[in-house]
Structures are given as structure tokens and as C-alpha cells.
Design a protein around this motif. Structure first.
Motif, mmCIF file in Angstrom:
data_model
loop_
_atom_site.group_PDB
_atom_site.id
_atom_site.type_symbol
_atom_site.label_atom_id
_atom_site.label_comp_id
_atom_site.label_asym_id
_atom_site.label_seq_id
_atom_site.Cartn_x
_atom_site.Cartn_y
_atom_site.Cartn_z
ATOM 1 N N GLY A 62 34.071 10.050 5.296
ATOM 2 C CA GLY A 62 34.088 9.023 4.271
ATOM 3 C C GLY A 62 32.965 9.104 3.262
ATOM 4 O O GLY A 62 32.905 8.288 2.346
ATOM 5 N N ILE A 63 32.054 10.114 3.386
ATOM 6 C CA ILE A 63 30.930 10.242 2.462
ATOM 7 C C ILE A 63 31.229 11.354 1.450
ATOM 8 O O ILE A 63 31.445 12.501 1.829
ATOM 9 N N PRO A 64 31.236 11.056 0.148
ATOM 10 C CA PRO A 64 31.482 12.104 -0.862
ATOM 11 C C PRO A 64 30.388 13.170 -0.820
ATOM 12 O O PRO A 64 29.207 12.867 -0.680
ATOM 13 N N HIS A 65 30.797 14.425 -0.944
ATOM 14 C CA HIS A 65 29.838 15.522 -0.922
ATOM 15 C C HIS A 65 30.410 16.744 -1.627
ATOM 16 O O HIS A 65 31.612 16.875 -1.815
ATOM 17 N N LYS A 66 29.511 17.655 -2.007
ATOM 18 C CA LYS A 66 29.906 18.914 -2.632
ATOM 19 C C LYS A 66 28.751 19.896 -2.486
ATOM 20 O O LYS A 66 27.620 19.505 -2.174
ATOM 21 N N THR A 67 29.019 21.180 -2.716
ATOM 22 C CA THR A 67 27.982 22.203 -2.628
ATOM 23 C C THR A 67 27.881 22.968 -3.940
ATOM 24 O O THR A 67 28.838 23.081 -4.693
ATOM 25 N N ASP A 68 26.680 23.515 -4.177
ATOM 26 C CA ASP A 68 26.427 24.347 -5.337
ATOM 27 C C ASP A 68 25.534 25.492 -4.871
ATOM 28 O O ASP A 68 24.480 25.252 -4.269
ATOM 29 N N TYR A 69 25.947 26.737 -5.136
ATOM 30 C CA TYR A 69 25.240 27.892 -4.598
ATOM 31 C C TYR A 69 24.405 28.586 -5.673
ATOM 32 O O TYR A 69 24.850 28.791 -6.796
ATOM 33 N N ASP A 70 23.166 28.952 -5.278
ATOM 34 C CA ASP A 70 22.256 29.648 -6.176
ATOM 35 C C ASP A 70 22.227 31.153 -5.918
ATOM 36 O O ASP A 70 21.516 31.886 -6.594
ATOM 37 N N CYS A 71 22.962 31.611 -4.918
ATOM 38 C CA CYS A 71 22.967 33.030 -4.571
ATOM 39 C C CYS A 71 24.399 33.559 -4.643
ATOM 40 O O CYS A 71 25.350 32.797 -4.814
ATOM 41 N N LYS A 72 24.554 34.872 -4.501
ATOM 42 C CA LYS A 72 25.879 35.482 -4.614
ATOM 43 C C LYS A 72 26.639 35.474 -3.297
ATOM 44 O O LYS A 72 27.866 35.361 -3.279
ATOM 45 N N ASN A 73 25.916 35.623 -2.188
ATOM 46 C CA ASN A 73 26.575 35.732 -0.891
ATOM 47 C C ASN A 73 25.920 34.808 0.118
ATOM 48 O O ASN A 73 24.697 34.652 0.130
ATOM 49 N N VAL A 74 26.733 34.193 0.957
ATOM 50 C CA VAL A 74 26.215 33.342 2.018
ATOM 51 C C VAL A 74 26.957 33.651 3.317
ATOM 52 O O VAL A 74 28.096 34.122 3.311
ATOM 53 N N TYR A 75 26.280 33.390 4.401
ATOM 54 C CA TYR A 75 26.870 33.501 5.742
ATOM 55 C C TYR A 75 26.695 32.131 6.373
ATOM 56 O O TYR A 75 25.581 31.698 6.633
ATOM 57 N N ARG A 76 27.795 31.430 6.603
ATOM 58 C CA ARG A 76 27.701 30.044 7.032
ATOM 59 C C ARG A 76 28.663 29.743 8.173
ATOM 60 O O ARG A 76 29.675 30.422 8.349
ATOM 61 N N MET A 77 28.312 28.723 8.923
ATOM 62 C CA MET A 77 29.198 28.204 9.963
ATOM 63 C C MET A 77 29.520 26.758 9.614
ATOM 64 O O MET A 77 28.636 25.989 9.239
ATOM 65 N N GLN A 78 30.783 26.398 9.729
ATOM 66 C CA GLN A 78 31.206 25.028 9.495
ATOM 67 C C GLN A 78 32.062 24.555 10.659
ATOM 68 O O GLN A 78 32.961 25.269 11.111
ATOM 69 N N SER A 247 44.658 5.768 -8.242
ATOM 70 C CA SER A 247 45.398 6.422 -7.161
ATOM 71 C C SER A 247 45.318 7.939 -7.276
ATOM 72 O O SER A 247 45.151 8.650 -6.271
ATOM 73 N N THR A 248 45.411 8.444 -8.508
ATOM 74 C CA THR A 248 45.313 9.889 -8.732
ATOM 75 C C THR A 248 43.921 10.397 -8.360
ATOM 76 O O THR A 248 43.775 11.430 -7.692
ATOM 77 N N SER A 249 42.883 9.669 -8.775
ATOM 78 C CA SER A 249 41.504 10.068 -8.478
ATOM 79 C C SER A 249 41.232 10.011 -6.987
ATOM 80 O O SER A 249 40.569 10.894 -6.421
ATOM 81 N N PHE A 250 41.745 8.981 -6.337
ATOM 82 C CA PHE A 250 41.529 8.832 -4.894
ATOM 83 C C PHE A 250 42.209 9.963 -4.130
ATOM 84 O O PHE A 250 41.628 10.541 -3.208
ATOM 85 N N LYS A 251 43.423 10.297 -4.518
ATOM 86 C CA LYS A 251 44.140 11.373 -3.835
ATOM 87 C C LYS A 251 43.454 12.709 -4.062
ATOM 88 O O LYS A 251 43.407 13.559 -3.157
ATOM 89 N N ARG A 252 42.909 12.930 -5.240
ATOM 90 C CA ARG A 252 42.201 14.171 -5.527
ATOM 91 C C ARG A 252 40.970 14.306 -4.629
ATOM 92 O O ARG A 252 40.629 15.396 -4.168
ATOM 93 N N ALA A 253 40.299 13.173 -4.362
ATOM 94 C CA ALA A 253 39.075 13.205 -3.555
ATOM 95 C C ALA A 253 39.351 13.261 -2.062
ATOM 96 O O ALA A 253 38.634 13.936 -1.319
ATOM 97 N N SER A 254 40.397 12.570 -1.604
ATOM 98 C CA SER A 254 40.622 12.446 -0.157
ATOM 99 C C SER A 254 41.792 13.267 0.359
ATOM 100 O O SER A 254 41.922 13.469 1.570
ATOM 101 N N GLY A 255 42.666 13.709 -0.556
ATOM 102 C CA GLY A 255 43.831 14.467 -0.129
ATOM 103 C C GLY A 255 45.023 13.608 0.248
ATOM 104 O O GLY A 255 46.045 14.115 0.705
ATOM 105 N N MET A 256 44.888 12.290 0.063
ATOM 106 C CA MET A 256 46.008 11.401 0.374
ATOM 107 C C MET A 256 45.945 10.170 -0.517
ATOM 108 O O MET A 256 44.908 9.872 -1.129
ATOM 109 N N SER A 257 47.054 9.453 -0.610
ATOM 110 C CA SER A 257 47.109 8.264 -1.440
ATOM 111 C C SER A 257 46.290 7.146 -0.807
ATOM 112 O O SER A 257 46.011 7.176 0.397
#
Length: 274
Positions: A62-78, A247-257
Motif C-alpha cells: 500500500g506504500i507508493p514507491h519507485k526506483t531510479d538507477y545511476d549505474c548501467k548494471n545491477v545484481y539484485r534480489m527481490q 479510477s484510471t490513475s488508481f488502476k495504473r498505480a495498483s493494477g486494479m480498479s
């Protein structure tokens, strides 16, 4: 009464992120992000975190978030998982550490985390009747390493232009239900629209409109879960003048209506502070 669906997904890959463009979003499960090698900025709610190699962030649902990368390659676990995978005894301390702080592992912690991640990865490939308890146990071990370390470092927030943008973000958070324009807030900050837009983007990683919508969507999320207000009422209460656009903005952010989100999550979210 609806119940939270049990979710678990493991990802561990190397990515070329030179042209990566993420957008602000939220979802109905927890996200554990561990940067094995690389660097990025994590924008969580209205905070900016610097995530480097061997660093970890836990993002609640339920918390809005996003990432921005400063390098070309990353190795990550999610890891993406529902709350039933978290030992409830650890929640109060996890609330204190995350999501607005980064855990930076060092020394033996790195080796232990790598060992645990390998166990989780292996278990994710061979799911059976015992996998849930084992995976929950591995996560408990992982979180215990974080909590024992006492290294719940404060977020590394950009300082350049921080006072001006902090004030702007505070104003948006306190007045999201009102009409807020880029021109108006630029004047409040004694800047031209173009200069304010550049500074806001540089400091937060969000465009002005994107950030404003994320604040409004976050509040709408709470209205949908905790009230019986109609979608139209929620839209206007959160500063959207058009319920269809909301409704359009909410669906874009959460993936559902909005209605689907309410039906699936209203009861599941009750009683949680995260």
C-alpha cells in the motif's frame, strides 16, 4: 469476509538498467529489495533512499514507491510476499526500521544473508507442503540479522534544494484535497515553473504531477479500505475533479480498479499498522 491471498515470489537476476524507467506504484504484498551489486535511489512515499551494494529495503503493501538507477548494471534480489510470511513477533521492530531506512550489511552479515537467500531460492523452486513454514523461518532469520545489527541507518536524503522541496512536499501532503497547480506551488517557492520543475524532479525523482497523484492515490487507498465512501466521493475528497480520471490513475498505480481493490483488501488490511 474476504481474506488475504497468500503470495510468495522470488527473483534474483542481473539487469541492464541503463534505459530503465520505473513509475510510482504500490501493491498488495510486501517487497524485500536486496541490492547485491549496484546502486539505485528508492523513492518511498515522500522519502529518498540511497541503496548501495549489500543494502536492503523492506516496503510494506500500500506504500507508493519507485526506483531510479545511476549505474548501467545491477545484481539484485527481490522477494514479494504476503504478511503471513512475517513472524508477527518481529513486526514492532520492523515498523521501527523500515520502510524509511536502509539496512547496509557488512562482514559476516553479507555471507549469512547470501546463505539464507540461497535457501529461499532453492525452496521457491521445490514447493511442497513444508515450503511455507521453511520459507517463513528463513525470512525470520533474515529479519533477525537486520534487527540484531542495530544498524537501522537513517535515510540518505539528497540535501541540494532539500529545504525548498521538503516544504513543497509538506504542502502537498497537507493540502492534497485542494486544487494544487504547478504554477501555484512554484510561486510559493519563489521560483519559475521551469526551475521548480527541474529541482523537484532532481530531488524527488518524481515529476510534480506524478508526485501529487501518488499522494492522492495513497490517501484514496486508505479511504477505500477504512470507509464506505463511494468511489466518486473518494475521488473528490482526494483532490480529483474527475472520478473517471481517478479510477484510471488508481488502476495504473495498483493494477486494479478502486472497487476491486476495496473488495479484495478491505478486510485483509484491518488491524495492520504497516
Amino acid at each position: 469476509m474476504s481474506r488475504e491471498v497468500s503470495v510468495f515470489k522470488f527473483e534474483k537476476e542481473k539487469y541492464n538498467v541503463e534505459k530503465w524507467r520505473s513509475r510510482s506504484h504500490f501493491h498488495n504484498f510486501f517487497e524485500l529489495y536486496y541490492m547485491i551489486d549496484g546502486e539505485c535511489q528508492y523513492f518511498i512515499d515522500n522519502k529518498i533512499l540511497n541503496v548501495r551494494s549489500n543494502s536492503m529495503v523492506l516496503i510494506p503493501r500500500g506504500i507508493p514507491h519507485k526506483t531510479d538507477y545511476d549505474c548501467k548494471n545491477v545484481y539484485r534480489m527481490q522477494l514479494f510476499f504476503s504478511s503471513d510470511y512475517i513472524n508477527s513477533a518481529l513486526l514492532p521492530e520492523l515498523y521501527r526500521v523500515f520502510p524509511y531506512n536502509v539496512f547496509e550489511a557488512s562482514g559476516e552479515q553479507i555471507e549469512k544473508i547470501n546463505q539464507i537467500s540461497e535457501r529461499i531460492e532453492n525452496e521457491s523452486k521445490t514447493r511442497d507442503a513444508f515450503s511455507f513454514e521453511l520459507t517463513k523461518g528463513y525470512l525470520t532469520e533474515l529479519f533477525t540479522i537486520v534487527l540484531r545489527s542495530k544498524l537501522n541507518t537513517e535515510a540518505n536524503v539528497h540535501k541540494d534544494g532539500n529545504i525548498i522541496i521538503d516544504d513543497a512536499m509538506k504542502y502537498i501532503t497537507e493540502n492534497y484535497s485542494e486544487e494544487i497547480t504547478l504554477t501555484e506551488i512554484s510561486k510559493r517557492c519563489a521560483m519559475s515553473v521551469s526551475r521548480f520543475s527541474r529541482l523537484f524532479k532532481n530531488v524527488t525523482g518524481f515529476g510534480f504531477k506524478e508526485y501529487l497523484n501518488s499522494v492522492r492515490i495513497k490517501q484514496a487507498n486508505q479511504y477505500l479500505i477504512n470507509t464506505d465512501m463511494s468511489v466518486c466521493e473518494i475521488a473528490y475528497a482526494c483532490g480529483f475533479n474527475d472520478s473517471n480520471y481517478f479510477s484510471t490513475s488508481f488502476k495504473r498505480a495498483s493494477g486494479m480498479s478502486p472497487l476491486k481493490f476495496r473488495n479484495e483488501n478491505k478486510d485483509a488490511f484491518s488491524g495492520e499498522r504497516f
